[in-house]
Design an enzyme around this catalytic site. Structure first.
Site, PDB file in Angstrom:
ATOM      1  N   VAL A 103     -27.122 -21.830   3.806  1.00 16.74           N
ATOM      2  CA  VAL A 103     -25.992 -21.913   4.735  1.00 16.74           C
ATOM      3  C   VAL A 103     -24.830 -22.669   4.105  1.00 16.74           C
ATOM      4  O   VAL A 103     -23.794 -22.094   3.783  1.00 16.74           O
ATOM      5  CB  VAL A 103     -26.415 -22.586   6.066  1.00 16.74           C
ATOM      6  CG1 VAL A 103     -25.207 -22.778   6.979  1.00 16.74           C
ATOM      7  CG2 VAL A 103     -27.469 -21.727   6.771  1.00 16.74           C
ATOM      8  N   CYS A 104     -25.008 -23.959   3.899  1.00 13.98           N
ATOM      9  CA  CYS A 104     -23.907 -24.826   3.466  1.00 13.98           C
ATOM     10  C   CYS A 104     -23.411 -24.506   2.059  1.00 13.98           C
ATOM     11  O   CYS A 104     -22.262 -24.801   1.732  1.00 13.98           O
ATOM     12  CB  CYS A 104     -24.341 -26.289   3.549  1.00 13.98           C
ATOM     13  SG  CYS A 104     -25.020 -26.732   5.159  1.00 13.98           S
TER      14      CYS A 104
END
Length: 207
Positions: free
Chosen positions: A117-118
């Site tokens: 995600v990040c």
């Protein structure tokens, strides 16, 4: 189709450390806690050694994600620090993107938590805007190996280059003769077995 070798250039690279936060790091299970911390700090110290602009960002600090780990704050007291109020994808934060573009550099070296995600979201967004993206795999962590491999495959398919911190340091350095002692110390501080090589070199050099 294979692409030409696009090597890292210390005059065109910027390091993005995304969401290495006290709470989020507890989710990292694809590396041991000690190995992961060492890898993150090795990348950070490589950025310092090569004088690379470095940008720090966090996601929703006041929530369970927690604050940025203190070691990174101490290493980069003057670096842009973007505390995102809620955006999951750092690229959705105008201040973060503005800080990157202000460096005038096109090579983005990215590491963060969590990988899928990040790291993946801003890496894909940056690729879409024409940046060259290099993700540091061993300074980015996630839930397990299956998630890790899926994230790596997704980014690689989009043109992201996957590296580890050691290869980042070596590609930036280019030639041992640029600074034998400096690179040797950097590697020795984060790879215990590398100290043996530098000890051997020091003995031979003393003769």
């Amino acid at each position: 189709m294979s692409k030409p070798y696009n090597r890292l250039d210390k005059n065109d690279a910027v390091v993005l450390l995304i969401d290495h936060q006290a709470g989020l790091i507890s989710l990292v299970q694809d590396f041991t806690p000690s190995d992961f911390k060492n890898n993150v700090l090795a990348l950070a110290n490589s950025a310092k050694f090569f004088g690379l602009p470095t940008i720090l960002t966090t996601s929703f600090e006041q929530g369970p994600n927690g604050p940025l780990v203190p070691e990174l704050v101490e290493l980069f007291p003057e670096a842009p620090y973007i505390a995102r109020p809620g955006q999951i994808n750092a690229w959705d934060n105008e201040d973060f993107v503005a800080a990157i573009k202000a460096t005038g550099r096109k090579q983005l070296i990215i590491a963060g938590v969590v990988t899928d995600v990040c790291v993946t979201f801003p890496a894909l967004a940056a690729i879409a805007e024409g940046f060259d993206v290099f993700v540091v795999t061993d300074a980015s962590g996630t839930f397990d190996k299956t998630v890790q491999q899926a994230a790596w495959a997704r980014m690689s398919a989009a043109g992201v280059q996957l590296m580890n911190w050691f290869s980042v340091a070596c590609e930036l350095h280019r030639d041992w003769r640029n600074d034998i002692e400096g690179l040797g110390a950097l590697l020795s501080n984060h790879i215990p077995n590398y100290r043996n090589l530098m000890t051997s070199y020091a003995k031979l050099s003393a003769k």
